[in-house]
Design an enzyme around this catalytic site. Structure first.
Site, PDB file in Angstrom:
ATOM      1  N   HIS A  64       8.096   9.654  -5.132  1.00 27.07           N
ATOM      2  CA  HIS A  64       8.383   8.511  -4.272  1.00 27.07           C
ATOM      3  C   HIS A  64       7.512   8.489  -3.015  1.00 27.07           C
ATOM      4  CE1 HIS A  64      10.986   5.306  -2.681  1.00 27.07           C
ATOM      5  NE2 HIS A  64      10.979   5.950  -1.534  1.00 27.07           N
TER       6      HIS A  64
ATOM      7  N   HIS B 216       8.057   2.957  -3.220  1.00 20.66           N
ATOM      8  CA  HIS B 216       7.616   3.825  -4.307  1.00 20.66           C
ATOM      9  C   HIS B 216       6.216   3.385  -4.738  1.00 20.66           C
ATOM     10  CE1 HIS B 216       8.733   6.668  -7.611  1.00 20.66           C
ATOM     11  NE2 HIS B 216       7.673   6.065  -8.159  1.00 20.66           N
TER      12      HIS B 216
ATOM     13  N   LYS C 240     -13.103  -8.131  22.223  1.00 26.43           N
ATOM     14  CA  LYS C 240     -12.792  -7.551  23.534  1.00 26.43           C
ATOM     15  C   LYS C 240     -11.520  -8.133  24.153  1.00 26.43           C
ATOM     16  CE  LYS C 240     -17.796  -7.374  24.242  1.00 26.43           C
ATOM     17  NZ  LYS C 240     -18.932  -7.950  25.006  1.00 26.43           N
TER      18      LYS C 240
ATOM     19  N   SER D 226       8.293  -4.679  -1.205  1.00 26.15           N
ATOM     20  CA  SER D 226       9.753  -4.565  -1.110  1.00 26.15           C
ATOM     21  C   SER D 226      10.272  -3.192  -1.509  1.00 26.15           C
ATOM     22  CB  SER D 226      10.422  -5.639  -1.984  1.00 26.15           C
ATOM     23  OG  SER D 226      10.047  -5.481  -3.343  1.00 26.15           O
TER      24      SER D 226
ATOM     25  N   VAL E  41      17.854  -2.468 -10.629  1.00 24.84           N
ATOM     26  CA  VAL E  41      18.756  -3.434 -10.027  1.00 24.84           C
ATOM     27  C   VAL E  41      19.471  -4.288 -11.077  1.00 24.84           C
ATOM     28  CG1 VAL E  41      17.006  -5.229  -9.736  1.00 24.84           C
ATOM     29  CG2 VAL E  41      18.951  -5.149  -8.162  1.00 24.84           C
TER      30      VAL E  41
ATOM     31  N   CYS F  40      16.249   4.444  -4.793  1.00 26.96           N
ATOM     32  CA  CYS F  40      15.050   3.706  -5.209  1.00 26.96           C
ATOM     33  C   CYS F  40      15.200   3.225  -6.649  1.00 26.96           C
ATOM     34  CB  CYS F  40      13.822   4.598  -5.065  1.00 26.96           C
ATOM     35  SG  CYS F  40      12.315   3.878  -5.758  1.00 26.96           S
TER      36      CYS F  40
ATOM     37  N   ASN G 258       0.439  -4.382  -3.677  1.00 29.95           N
ATOM     38  CA  ASN G 258       0.752  -4.656  -2.277  1.00 29.95           C
ATOM     39  C   ASN G 258       1.278  -3.366  -1.672  1.00 29.95           C
ATOM     40  OD1 ASN G 258       0.160  -7.437  -2.499  1.00 29.95           O
ATOM     41  ND2 ASN G 258       2.208  -7.850  -3.271  1.00 29.95           N
TER      42      ASN G 258
ATOM     43  N   GLN H 298       1.456  -4.074  -9.745  1.00 29.68           N
ATOM     44  CA  GLN H 298       1.992  -5.051 -10.679  1.00 29.68           C
ATOM     45  C   GLN H 298       0.876  -5.601 -11.558  1.00 29.68           C
ATOM     46  OE1 GLN H 298       4.978  -7.911  -9.193  1.00 29.68           O
ATOM     47  NE2 GLN H 298       4.721  -6.986  -7.170  1.00 29.68           N
TER      48      GLN H 298
ATOM     49  N   CYS I 105      12.356   5.158  -8.951  1.00 30.90           N
ATOM     50  CA  CYS I 105      12.276   6.603  -9.159  1.00 30.90           C
ATOM     51  C   CYS I 105      12.767   6.981 -10.562  1.00 30.90           C
ATOM     52  CB  CYS I 105      13.096   7.337  -8.106  1.00 30.90           C
ATOM     53  SG  CYS I 105      12.242   7.591  -6.533  1.00 30.90           S
TER      54      CYS I 105
ATOM     55  N   HIS J 201     -14.970  -6.045 -10.487  1.00 29.66           N
ATOM     56  CA  HIS J 201     -14.900  -5.662  -9.076  1.00 29.66           C
ATOM     57  C   HIS J 201     -13.443  -5.684  -8.613  1.00 29.66           C
ATOM     58  CE1 HIS J 201     -15.219 -10.062  -9.147  1.00 29.66           C
ATOM     59  NE2 HIS J 201     -14.691 -10.098  -7.940  1.00 29.66           N
TER      60      HIS J 201
ATOM     61  N   HIS K 241       3.508   1.877  -6.504  1.00 36.05           N
ATOM     62  CA  HIS K 241       3.470   1.048  -7.703  1.00 36.05           C
ATOM     63  C   HIS K 241       2.579  -0.165  -7.495  1.00 36.05           C
ATOM     64  CE1 HIS K 241       6.336  -1.373  -5.377  1.00 36.05           C
ATOM     65  NE2 HIS K 241       6.133  -2.361  -6.238  1.00 36.05           N
TER      66      HIS K 241
END
Length: 365
Positions: A123, A179, A31, A176, A62, A53, A168, A183, A56, A313, A181
């Site tokens: 994307h 798109h 509350k 970061s 990079v 991206c 994430n 890991q 994509c 799980h 994805h």
């Protein structure tokens, strides 16, 4: 006359048998007014293809290479891997004299490999917006990666012991690249969180001659107050010991050690649970709901207790608390004392359970 204890209003602690730890629950604090940091809501106008991206189809990454023009799930080795296979072995020093350094300074070298798993070429999609058949393909990709790395560990003597698959979602969780994805980090050691769960599984098995999560599934199906969703193969629950406001766990109803052991029906059933749950998440505050989620399962090439005690799980840890812009922080007492939450697991499950199964974005088209 003494008052009766009210779990919806009185502070109490709950025990997490997976981590052998406690959490403080303070339902009356829900509350309190909020004047702290507010997140920026996720953008709803994201293009299907983004030429900037790095994930994509057809775009340059990079590091200089280019993605193929993939049309489904796509896996590649992470250009900025947290671990690598080609580093020298670490010679661990121990004087054998029980010095302070021997007692207190411990280190292990860690080798492995890391992968990026693009869920879709589009994307602008997230898991709740994907088709169940496409999510089943993602799960098949997890299964194939698990099997391939298990084989490499045996036939090529690669330093692979445990495969941690995770996602994430959203900038609030440190993502970061938007798109869609996840890991997969494969290490030569079992990570601490998973290792603690296996210790708890083993302890419970020796004490009760039963599987911890097997008994927990039975309890949840009897009480039903924390179940959000279910189908033939899986339960979605807000765990009794949940830390994050709308934390959930997808747990197999029967003993399945890993994705490698899934039948086609279990793959489709898990895909359905993932979609339905994340649609509810998005509908809760009508935003692209951020979270970190991951699979916990048997180590690669597991035998003995590692295989017999494993129970598949998934954990979903979303940070949003009151709205699309107000998130929970684990700070102060929670860093120095123990985790704390406001609304109870039962209250969170009730809110999620009552939400529509149709994505709010679809409704507004």
């Amino acid at each position: 006359m003494s008052q009766e204890f009210d779990f919806t209003d009185n502070s109490h602690r709950r025990f997490n048998p997976l981590t052998d730890s406690w959490i403080l629950v303070s339902p009356h604090r829900a509350k309190r007014p909020w004047l702290g940091q507010q997140e920026t809501p996720a953008k709803s106008t994201i293009p299907e293809y983004d030429e900037k991206c790095f994930l994509c189809p057809g775009n340059k990454r990079v590091t200089g290479g280019s993605n193929p023009k993939y049309e489904s799930t796509y896996v590649f080795q992470n250009d900025f891997a947290a671990v690598k296979t080609d580093q020298p072995a670490l010679e661990v020093y121990n004087s054998g004299k029980d010095t302070l350094k021997d007692r207190l300074i411990k280190v292990q070298g860690v080798r492995g490999n890391c992968f990026v798993i693009c869920f879709s070429p589009k994307h602008n999609l997230t898991i709740p917006q994907m088709e169940i058949k496409d999510l089943s393909t993602v799960i098949s990709t997890w299964q194939q990666l698990y099997n391939d790395l298990s084989k490499q560990a045996v036939e090529e003597k690669k330093p692979f012991k445990y495969l941690q698959i995770f996602e994430n979602k959203g900038t609030a969780m440190g993502c970061s690249n938007l798109h869609p994805h996840g890991q997969a980090w494969c290490l030569e050691s079992v990570p601490s969180e998973v290792s603690q769960e296996f210790k708890s599984f083993d302890k419970y098995k020796h004490a009760h001659n039963a599987d911890l999560l097997g008994d927990y599934v039975k309890l949840e199906m009897e009480e039903r107050t924390r179940i959000v969703l279910e189908n033939d193969s899986f339960l979605v629950v807000v765990p009794y010991w949940a830390v994050w406001p709308f934390e959930t766990m997808i747990v197999s109803k029967t003993k399945v050690p890993s994705v490698a052991h899934f039948t086609d029906k279990q793959k489709n059933d898990l895909a359905s649970m993932m979609k339905q749950l994340t649609v509810k998440y998005d509908n809760l505050f009508e935003t692209s709901f951020p979270y970190s989620m991951g699979l916990h399962q048997a180590p690669l090439n597991a035998t003995g207790d590692e295989l017999n005690n494993a129970w598949f799980h998934m954990h979903f840890y979303p940070p949003l608390l009151r709205s699309a812009t107000v998130r929970k922080f684990l700070v102060g007492f929670e860093m120095l004392g123990e985790p704390q939450r406001d609304l109870t697991a039962e209250q969170a499950a009730d809110r999620l359970r009552k939400l529509d199964g149709v994505h709010h974005y679809t409704e507004n088209l």
